[in-house]
Design an enzyme around this catalytic site. Structure first.
Site, PDB file in Angstrom:
ATOM      1  NE  ARG A  36      -2.811  -4.585  -2.805  1.00 48.52           N
ATOM      2  CZ  ARG A  36      -2.238  -3.950  -1.788  1.00 48.52           C
ATOM      3  NH1 ARG A  36      -2.269  -2.641  -1.723  1.00 48.52           N
ATOM      4  NH2 ARG A  36      -1.617  -4.627  -0.831  1.00 48.52           N
TER       5      ARG A  36
ATOM      6  CB  CYS B  14      -0.913   0.027   1.228  1.00 46.93           C
ATOM      7  SG  CYS B  14      -1.994  -1.401   1.337  1.00 46.93           S
TER       8      CYS B  14
HETATM    9  C1  BEZ Z   1       0.534  -4.632   1.825  1.00 46.51           C
HETATM   10  O1  BEZ Z   1       1.712  -4.917   1.816  1.00 46.51           O
HETATM   11  O2  BEZ Z   1       0.122  -3.537   1.467  1.00 46.51           O
HETATM   12  C2  BEZ Z   1      -0.469  -5.683   2.250  1.00 46.51           C
HETATM   13  C3  BEZ Z   1      -0.214  -7.000   1.936  1.00 46.51           C
HETATM   14  C4  BEZ Z   1      -1.123  -7.968   2.331  1.00 46.51           C
HETATM   15  C5  BEZ Z   1      -2.263  -7.611   3.037  1.00 46.51           C
HETATM   16  C6  BEZ Z   1      -2.523  -6.284   3.317  1.00 46.51           C
HETATM   17  C7  BEZ Z   1      -1.615  -5.305   2.920  1.00 46.51           C
END
Ligand code: BEZ
Length: 217
Positions: free
Chosen positions: A131, A54
């Protein structure tokens, strides 16, 4: 799972009016419709603050903010986190990387906006938004929707390509072929009447047949 599906089942579709909402954001409380005005808008969700993928995605939106402004497009993020978490994350990213996430980020702790936009996909997570990317045009119509899973970041080039593509398609009344890039040939939309079919006989361009003609803009 059936109960969860029902609780999270609202899924706006392409061509639907963008659902309105009032929400707390890192820029204060906004009424979405008022805030959008007559700009294009990209509303995107991320699973959680202080997570690595993110952070790369929101930073990339921020790095391209001038390009989005030049394309009359406002950016707004969302996750199921508190306003305090958003503020702390924005400050942390700025301190560690110098990138300022200066678009509003919605604090959707009660999940009300996420539910309105179908951003919760219970098979993926019941507590974190996937996402999602909603492209909303100046008339408030949802024009394109992307969904990515939690573990794979989105592609900013593709987000910019499809936004520019829709703007060009609207402006010139053309369609865009596979893998179109700005500057490449566009497609004359297929004829909708015998009259339009006749017009095609003398049309300039790269002609495969009456239904597939490519031309420069
Ligand atoms: C992230 O790295 O943004 C992420 C990865 C897995 C679940 C939630 C966030």
């Amino acid at each position: 799972m059936e109960e969860l599906n029902q609780a999270h089942s609202v899924m706006p579709r392409i061509g639907d009016p963008a659902p309105n909402f009032k929400a707390m954001t890192t820029h204060g409380v906004i009424d979405f419709e008022e805030w959008r005005g007559d700009s294009w808008t990209i509303l995107f969700s991320h699973p959680a603050d202080f997570t690595p993928v993110c952070t790369t995605e929101l930073s990339e939106f921020a790095r391209n903010k001038d390009w989005f402004a030049e394309h009359n497009t406002k950016l707004i993020g969302l996750s199921i986190d508190s306003i305090h978490s958003h503020i702390a994350w924005v400050a942390n990213v700025k301190e560690k990387t110098g990138v300022y996430l200066d678009f509003p980020i919605i604090a959707d702790l009660d999940m009300s906006v996420a539910r309105k936009y179908g951003m919760l996909h219970p098979g993926e997570s019941t507590t974190a938004t996937v996402r999602a990317v909603f492209f909303i045009d100046p008339k408030g119509i949802i024009r394109l929707i992307m969904y990515y899973p939690l573990n794979v970041g989105r592609n900013m080039d593709e987000i910019m390509r499809v936004l520019e593509g829709m703007q060009i398609s609207d402006k010139y009344g053309v369609a865009l072929p596979v893998n179109w890039r700005p500057g490449a040939k566009v497609i004359v939309p297929p004829p909708k009447s015998l009259e339009e079919l006749k017009d095609r006989e003398n049309m300039e361009g790269e002609k495969v047949d009456f239904y597939l003609i490519k031309k420069d803009l």
